[in-house]
Write a protein that holds these residues in place. Structure first.
Motif, PDB file in Angstrom:
ATOM      1  N   VAL A  61       1.113  -1.334  -0.183  1.00  0.00           N
ATOM      2  CA  VAL A  61       0.176  -0.043   0.006  1.00  0.00           C
ATOM      3  C   VAL A  61       0.998   1.213  -0.085  1.00  0.00           C
ATOM      4  N   MET A  62       2.132   1.230   0.425  1.00  0.00           N
ATOM      5  CA  MET A  62       3.025   2.563   0.261  1.00  0.00           C
ATOM      6  C   MET A  62       3.239   2.774  -1.087  1.00  0.00           C
ATOM      7  N   PHE A  63       2.935   2.013  -2.120  1.00  0.00           N
ATOM      8  CA  PHE A  63       3.087   2.282  -3.606  1.00  0.00           C
ATOM      9  C   PHE A  63       1.839   2.867  -4.110  1.00  0.00           C
ATOM     10  N   GLY A  64       0.813   2.756  -3.340  1.00  0.00           N
ATOM     11  CA  GLY A  64      -0.526   3.243  -3.964  1.00  0.00           C
ATOM     12  C   GLY A  64      -0.608   4.951  -3.430  1.00  0.00           C
ATOM     13  N   PRO A  65      -1.860   5.484  -3.574  1.00  0.00           N
ATOM     14  CA  PRO A  65      -2.070   6.935  -3.541  1.00  0.00           C
ATOM     15  C   PRO A  65      -1.947   7.367  -2.049  1.00  0.00           C
ATOM     16  N   ALA A  66      -1.634   8.777  -1.908  1.00  0.00           N
ATOM     17  CA  ALA A  66      -1.357   9.129  -0.605  1.00  0.00           C
ATOM     18  C   ALA A  66      -2.761   9.185   0.459  1.00  0.00           C
ATOM     19  N   GLY A  67      -2.575   9.339   1.660  1.00  0.00           N
ATOM     20  CA  GLY A  67      -3.456   9.479   2.698  1.00  0.00           C
ATOM     21  C   GLY A  67      -4.171   8.080   2.998  1.00  0.00           C
ATOM     22  N   ILE A  68      -3.309   6.985   2.618  1.00  0.00           N
ATOM     23  CA  ILE A  68      -3.785   5.544   3.016  1.00  0.00           C
ATOM     24  C   ILE A  68      -2.861   5.217   4.273  1.00  0.00           C
ATOM     25  N   LEU A  69      -3.363   4.505   5.155  1.00  0.00           N
ATOM     26  CA  LEU A  69      -2.493   3.835   6.327  1.00  0.00           C
ATOM     27  C   LEU A  69      -1.868   2.804   5.884  1.00  0.00           C
ATOM     28  N   TYR A  70      -0.403   2.731   6.078  1.00  0.00           N
ATOM     29  CA  TYR A  70       0.343   1.583   6.126  1.00  0.00           C
ATOM     30  C   TYR A  70       0.794   1.115   7.533  1.00  0.00           C
ATOM     31  N   VAL A  71       0.025  -0.064   7.809  1.00  0.00           N
ATOM     32  CA  VAL A  71       0.103  -0.522   9.191  1.00  0.00           C
ATOM     33  C   VAL A  71       1.104  -1.782   9.141  1.00  0.00           C
ATOM     34  N   TYR A  72       2.025  -1.808  10.185  1.00  0.00           N
ATOM     35  CA  TYR A  72       2.781  -3.202  10.434  1.00  0.00           C
ATOM     36  C   TYR A  72       2.837  -3.450  11.594  1.00  0.00           C
ATOM     37  N   VAL A  83       1.307   7.254   7.427  1.00  0.00           N
ATOM     38  CA  VAL A  83       0.375   7.673   6.484  1.00  0.00           C
ATOM     39  C   VAL A  83       1.419   7.672   5.120  1.00  0.00           C
ATOM     40  N   VAL A  84       0.780   7.194   4.265  1.00  0.00           N
ATOM     41  CA  VAL A  84       1.298   6.986   2.925  1.00  0.00           C
ATOM     42  C   VAL A  84       1.379   8.326   2.172  1.00  0.00           C
ATOM     43  N   CYS A  85       2.505   8.999   1.707  1.00  0.00           N
ATOM     44  CA  CYS A  85       2.540  10.161   1.085  1.00  0.00           C
ATOM     45  C   CYS A  85       3.057  10.117  -0.126  1.00  0.00           C
ATOM     46  N   GLY A  86       3.126  11.333  -0.920  1.00  0.00           N
ATOM     47  CA  GLY A  86       3.885  11.442  -2.236  1.00  0.00           C
ATOM     48  C   GLY A  86       2.951  10.923  -3.610  1.00  0.00           C
ATOM     49  N   PRO A  87       3.357  11.082  -4.451  1.00  0.00           N
ATOM     50  CA  PRO A  87       2.588  10.422  -5.720  1.00  0.00           C
ATOM     51  C   PRO A  87       2.694   8.975  -5.643  1.00  0.00           C
ATOM     52  N   GLU A  88       1.589   8.279  -6.433  1.00  0.00           N
ATOM     53  CA  GLU A  88       1.806   7.013  -6.459  1.00  0.00           C
ATOM     54  C   GLU A  88       3.050   6.352  -6.900  1.00  0.00           C
ATOM     55  N   GLY A  89       3.240   5.394  -6.701  1.00  0.00           N
ATOM     56  CA  GLY A  89       4.529   4.642  -7.006  1.00  0.00           C
ATOM     57  C   GLY A  89       5.804   5.144  -6.276  1.00  0.00           C
ATOM     58  N   GLU A  90       5.908   6.211  -5.610  1.00  0.00           N
ATOM     59  CA  GLU A  90       6.960   6.760  -5.012  1.00  0.00           C
ATOM     60  C   GLU A  90       7.205   6.005  -3.450  1.00  0.00           C
ATOM     61  N   ALA A  91       6.304   5.711  -2.857  1.00  0.00           N
ATOM     62  CA  ALA A  91       6.343   5.010  -1.812  1.00  0.00           C
ATOM     63  C   ALA A  91       6.838   5.595  -0.555  1.00  0.00           C
ATOM     64  N   ALA A  92       6.678   6.948  -0.479  1.00  0.00           N
ATOM     65  CA  ALA A  92       6.965   7.830   0.619  1.00  0.00           C
ATOM     66  C   ALA A  92       5.998   7.640   1.795  1.00  0.00           C
ATOM     67  N   ALA A  93       6.474   7.681   3.011  1.00  0.00           N
ATOM     68  CA  ALA A  93       5.470   7.622   4.129  1.00  0.00           C
ATOM     69  C   ALA A  93       5.934   8.122   5.176  1.00  0.00           C
ATOM     70  N   VAL A  94       4.982   8.612   6.268  1.00  0.00           N
ATOM     71  CA  VAL A  94       5.293   9.449   7.423  1.00  0.00           C
ATOM     72  C   VAL A  94       4.869   8.357   8.636  1.00  0.00           C
TER      73      VAL A  94
END
Length: 204
Positions: A61-72, A83-94
DNA sequence: TATTCGATCCAT
DNA sequence: TGGATCGAATAC
């Protein structure tokens, strides 16, 4: 409310992380004001990122759209959220590291019986999740469209002062000051350097 | 298929 | 400071 700033390029994820401070997270009757976050850049750029080696079952899900929760899950028992950030495919997160409970205090106390005091209710990434009643079921849900268990709300007032330092528990890129926190806030977790585990068996 | 180890928390 | 605890990631 517009959340387009979450889509800033992955190279600007540190700035996005700073911006998130003071924003509120509401889930299951408890609201938390974010006081501590960490930025993780995507694919290849950041060796500490869970996405740096490409897509896996855990990080997709990190590679998807921003505003999604990546829970591990970590250490077999705790859950942490990004919080997934950045454009799709860039996999930035906070990574959401800590917060102050601003609503639903009684519920928060019930969910965190081990807390030393109210400042300690969400003082750490796994504590934050516990206080909000969130776990693995929040994986891949949206914070910004009202369809998920948790929602992101704008700050009531801007944070006074923001400080920066190295990320917690991260071995690589230790020189990078990508942990951000609100100065003098008692809910900010204490900094712990990563401790390398001792080898239990000699190399063959 | 086997082994390793973690973006943590809590009690000591 | 060390133990809990388990699944994803990597080594074989």
């Amino acid at each position: 409310m517009t959340y387009s700033w979450l889509d800033a390029p992955a190279g600007d994820v540190a700035e996005t992380a700073r911006t998130l401070l003071g924003w509120r997270l509401v889930a299951h009757g408890v609201t938390v004001r974010l006081t501590e976050v960490e930025a993780y850049s995507g694919l290849g750029l950041d060796p500490a990122s869970h996405a740096h080696r490409g897509v896996t079952g855990r990080n997709q899900v990190m590679f998807g759209p921003a505003g999604i929760l990546y829970v591990y899950q970590i250490y077999g028992m705790h859950f942490c959220a990004n919080v997934v950030c950045g454009p799709e495919g860039e996999a930035a997160a906070v990574l959401l590291r800590a917060g102050a409970v601003v609503d639903g205090l009684e519920l928060a106390r019930q969910r965190r019986p081990a807390a030393r005091g109210d400042d300690d209710l969400a003082r750490g990434p796994a504590k934050l999740m516990q206080v909000l009643g969130l776990g693995k079921e929040a994986y891949g849900t949206s914070l910004v469209d009202g369809t998920g268990p948790a929602s992101l709300l704008p700050p009531l007032s801007p944070p006074s002062q923001i400080l920066a330092g190295p990320r917690v528990g991260v071995t690589s890129a230790h020189d990078l000051a990508w942990r951000f926190w609100v100065a003098d806030d008692p809910s900010v977790s204490s900094y712990r350097r990563h401790v390398p585990r001792v080898r239990t068996r000699p190399n063959a």
